[in-house]
Design a protein around this motif. Structure first.
Motif, PDB file in Angstrom:
ATOM      1  N   VAL A  39       0.846  -1.195   0.000  1.00  0.00           N
ATOM      2  CA  VAL A  39       0.000   0.000   0.000  1.00  0.00           C
ATOM      3  C   VAL A  39       0.882   1.245   0.000  1.00  0.00           C
ATOM      4  O   VAL A  39       0.629   2.197  -0.745  1.00  0.00           O
ATOM      5  CB  VAL A  39      -0.961   0.003   1.212  1.00  0.00           C
ATOM      6  CG1 VAL A  39      -1.768   1.279   1.273  1.00  0.00           C
ATOM      7  CG2 VAL A  39      -1.874  -1.217   1.157  1.00  0.00           C
ATOM      8  N   GLN A  40       1.940   1.237   0.802  1.00  0.00           N
ATOM      9  CA  GLN A  40       2.876   2.360   0.830  1.00  0.00           C
ATOM     10  C   GLN A  40       3.453   2.614  -0.557  1.00  0.00           C
ATOM     11  O   GLN A  40       3.548   3.758  -1.002  1.00  0.00           O
ATOM     12  CB  GLN A  40       4.023   2.094   1.812  1.00  0.00           C
ATOM     13  CG  GLN A  40       3.652   2.190   3.254  1.00  0.00           C
ATOM     14  CD  GLN A  40       4.859   1.981   4.163  1.00  0.00           C
ATOM     15  OE1 GLN A  40       5.986   1.800   3.702  1.00  0.00           O
ATOM     16  NE2 GLN A  40       4.621   2.004   5.456  1.00  0.00           N
ATOM     17  N   HIS A  41       3.824   1.553  -1.250  1.00  0.00           N
ATOM     18  CA  HIS A  41       4.415   1.671  -2.583  1.00  0.00           C
ATOM     19  C   HIS A  41       3.436   2.331  -3.559  1.00  0.00           C
ATOM     20  O   HIS A  41       3.808   3.231  -4.316  1.00  0.00           O
ATOM     21  CB  HIS A  41       4.836   0.291  -3.096  1.00  0.00           C
ATOM     22  CG  HIS A  41       5.412   0.321  -4.469  1.00  0.00           C
ATOM     23  ND1 HIS A  41       6.669   0.805  -4.737  1.00  0.00           N
ATOM     24  CD2 HIS A  41       4.884  -0.063  -5.664  1.00  0.00           C
ATOM     25  CE1 HIS A  41       6.893   0.726  -6.035  1.00  0.00           C
ATOM     26  NE2 HIS A  41       5.828   0.205  -6.620  1.00  0.00           N
ATOM     27  N   THR A  42       2.184   1.900  -3.538  1.00  0.00           N
ATOM     28  CA  THR A  42       1.182   2.461  -4.445  1.00  0.00           C
ATOM     29  C   THR A  42       0.912   3.930  -4.131  1.00  0.00           C
ATOM     30  O   THR A  42       0.838   4.760  -5.045  1.00  0.00           O
ATOM     31  CB  THR A  42      -0.134   1.653  -4.362  1.00  0.00           C
ATOM     32  OG1 THR A  42       0.149   0.288  -4.686  1.00  0.00           O
ATOM     33  CG2 THR A  42      -1.173   2.192  -5.327  1.00  0.00           C
ATOM     34  N   ILE A  43       0.783   4.253  -2.852  1.00  0.00           N
ATOM     35  CA  ILE A  43       0.542   5.652  -2.473  1.00  0.00           C
ATOM     36  C   ILE A  43       1.738   6.512  -2.878  1.00  0.00           C
ATOM     37  O   ILE A  43       1.575   7.580  -3.472  1.00  0.00           O
ATOM     38  CB  ILE A  43       0.245   5.773  -0.965  1.00  0.00           C
ATOM     39  CG1 ILE A  43      -1.106   5.119  -0.644  1.00  0.00           C
ATOM     40  CG2 ILE A  43       0.264   7.240  -0.520  1.00  0.00           C
ATOM     41  CD1 ILE A  43      -1.413   5.003   0.832  1.00  0.00           C
ATOM     42  N   ALA A  44       2.948   6.043  -2.584  1.00  0.00           N
ATOM     43  CA  ALA A  44       4.159   6.804  -2.912  1.00  0.00           C
ATOM     44  C   ALA A  44       4.280   7.038  -4.421  1.00  0.00           C
ATOM     45  O   ALA A  44       4.717   8.109  -4.851  1.00  0.00           O
ATOM     46  CB  ALA A  44       5.392   6.080  -2.381  1.00  0.00           C
TER      47      ALA A  44
END
Length: 95
Positions: A39-44
């Protein structure tokens, strides 16, 4: 007599059904460190130079979890990003 029993039963059913449906959904603010890596990767990947204002973890029936990030982009506009727990982008919305 029959009408008062009917009213009592109807009110009881409405009370329990409304309380039951409220427990189907949960929502909580969450810290970046507790957001899953996917999720962090997609948001970033969608920040575009913006700043994360808050992240909420929203669950439905304890089986579907979506992370919703509110971001302020460099121009000052608000953006919402919704991402499933596996990192799938659900929605990218400019306010």
């Amino acid at each position: 007599m029959k009408i008062s029993v009917f009213v009592f039963v109807s009110v009881t059913i409405l009370f329990f059904s409304s309380n039951g449906s409220a427990s189907l959904f949960s929502e909580e603010k969450i810290e970046w460190a507790k957001v899953p890596a996917r999720v962090q990767h997609t948001i970033a990947a969608h920040l575009q130079g913006g700043k994360i204002e808050e992240i909420e973890k929203k669950s439905k029936k304890k089986t579907i979890t979506v992370y919703e990030a509110t971001i302020t982009n460099p121009g000052g506009d608000k953006v919402e990003i919704k991402v499933e727990e596996d990192g799938t982008l659900v929605e990218f919305e400019d306010d």
